[in-house]
Design a protein around this motif. Structure first.
Motif, short mmCIF file in Angstrom:
data_model
loop_
_atom_site.label_atom_id
_atom_site.label_comp_id
_atom_site.label_asym_id
_atom_site.label_seq_id
_atom_site.Cartn_x
_atom_site.Cartn_y
_atom_site.Cartn_z
N THR A 137 0.88 -1.04 0.06
CA THR A 137 0.13 0.19 -0.17
C THR A 137 0.90 1.22 0.06
O THR A 137 1.76 1.39 0.68
N LEU A 143 4.68 -0.25 -8.04
CA LEU A 143 3.86 0.90 -8.13
C LEU A 143 4.49 1.98 -9.04
O LEU A 143 5.53 2.47 -9.05
N GLY A 168 -2.27 -3.31 -14.49
CA GLY A 168 -2.74 -3.12 -13.26
C GLY A 168 -3.11 -4.57 -12.44
O GLY A 168 -3.40 -4.28 -11.43
N VAL A 178 -3.62 4.33 -1.33
CA VAL A 178 -3.73 3.72 -2.39
C VAL A 178 -3.52 2.27 -2.31
O VAL A 178 -2.22 2.08 -1.97
N GLU A 179 -4.28 1.28 -2.38
CA GLU A 179 -4.39 -0.04 -2.07
C GLU A 179 -3.65 -0.89 -3.04
O GLU A 179 -3.72 -0.51 -4.19
N PRO A 180 -3.13 -1.96 -2.59
CA PRO A 180 -2.42 -2.92 -3.78
C PRO A 180 -3.66 -3.28 -4.89
O PRO A 180 -4.72 -3.53 -4.62
N GLY A 181 -3.22 -3.12 -6.17
CA GLY A 181 -3.99 -3.39 -7.17
C GLY A 181 -5.15 -2.40 -7.75
O GLY A 181 -5.76 -2.55 -8.66
N ASP A 182 -4.98 -1.23 -7.13
CA ASP A 182 -5.78 -0.01 -7.19
C ASP A 182 -5.39 0.65 -8.62
O ASP A 182 -3.94 0.71 -8.86
N ARG A 226 -5.69 4.15 -9.57
CA ARG A 226 -6.12 5.45 -9.04
C ARG A 226 -5.84 6.76 -9.94
O ARG A 226 -4.53 6.64 -10.32
N ARG A 284 0.04 -5.09 -10.25
CA ARG A 284 0.93 -3.79 -9.49
C ARG A 284 -0.20 -2.72 -9.25
O ARG A 284 -1.50 -2.66 -9.86
N THR A 285 0.21 -1.70 -8.72
CA THR A 285 -0.65 -0.65 -8.09
C THR A 285 -0.15 0.69 -9.09
O THR A 285 0.82 0.94 -9.52
#
Length: 248
Positions: A3, A162, A188, A26-30, A32, A191-192
């Motif tokens: 995160t 990230l 995505g 920002v959470e993992p896999g978001d 954003r 990864r974030t």
């Protein structure tokens, strides 16, 4: 995956606040999206996270504190970014650009010779970004959108977890924007991604969540629908309420 957590993140230049106490997770896999008017602090936030702008407060990626670390140390933690103008080696081929990013330690003479076999990470990045057919073309000959995809590919071969992308579809055609959105969805999954963007059609189509910055602070967060319905967002960014639906 980890995160990204920001608490009271602040940046000032010559005594003028640019970011003022930003709290953001920002959470993992978001996927954003950061939106907001010019001067809201979007690029400065990315600069602070990646070590390019001195900041106060706290920025953490997983268990790692980011503030005070050099750009290179932050990159080694699996954090990478792109810029509004793609930064690629235009006289080298697409494959060579990816090879350099992957960290292959080869002499300049060897680098400039055609390789009979590409490293697996480079081949995978070529397929993922849709650049396999232009692997031997010089990067300077690519279309605008392809250069952006190459820069994303250069992050992929570094196994960046990230990704912070600064207006990746600016200046792209409709088809290029669509292809870029689909690329972001593909990468995505593992990864974030944090994407600075002004194109609200693109945001609506591809964002999983949205953060609106205004005057260096978080104005609103949520889904695209929630953010568009926020009267404050309509007032300061999307335009007057009566025209918000057209501009958003």
């Amino acid at each position: 995956m980890s995160t990204l957590s920001l608490r009271d993140l602040s940046v000032a230049f010559d005594g003028t606040p640019v970011l003022n106490g930003v709290d953001l997770d920002v959470e993992p896999g978001d996927l954003r999206f950061l939106i907001g008017p010019n001067g809201a602090g979007k690029t400065t936030l990315v600069d602070a996270v990646t070590g390019l702008a001195p900041a106060t407060g706290r920025a953490r990626f997983g268990a790692h504190d980011l503030l005070g670390k050099s750009v290179h140390r932050i990159a080694r933690l699996g954090i990478g970014r792109t810029f509004q103008t793609a930064t690629v080696f235009e006289e080298l081929t697409v494959a060579q650009n990816l090879d350099i990013a992957a960290g292959a330690r080869r002499s300049v003479g060897t680098l400039l010779r055609r390789r009979t076999r590409l490293p697996e990470s480079v081949s995978e990045a070529l397929e993922t970004t849709g650049l396999a057919d232009v692997a031997e073309r010089k990067a300077g000959e690519l279309a605008h959108g392809q250069k952006q995809w190459l820069e994303i590919g250069m992050l992929l071969v570094q196994d960046v977890q990230l990704m912070l992308l600064d207006e990746p579809v600016a200046g792209m055609s409709h088809d290029e924007r669509q292809a870029t959105g689909e690329l972001l969805r593909r990468i995505g999954a593992e990864r974030t991604l944090v994407v600075i963007e002004h194109d609200m059609d693109f945001v609506r189509s591809f964002a999983r969540s949205v953060t609106v910055l205004h005057a260096g602070q978080v104005l609103s967060e949520g889904t695209v629908e929630q953010v568009q319905a926020d009267p404050q967002v309509q007032e300061v960014y999307l335009g007057r309420t009566t025209t918000a639906s057209q501009e958003a």
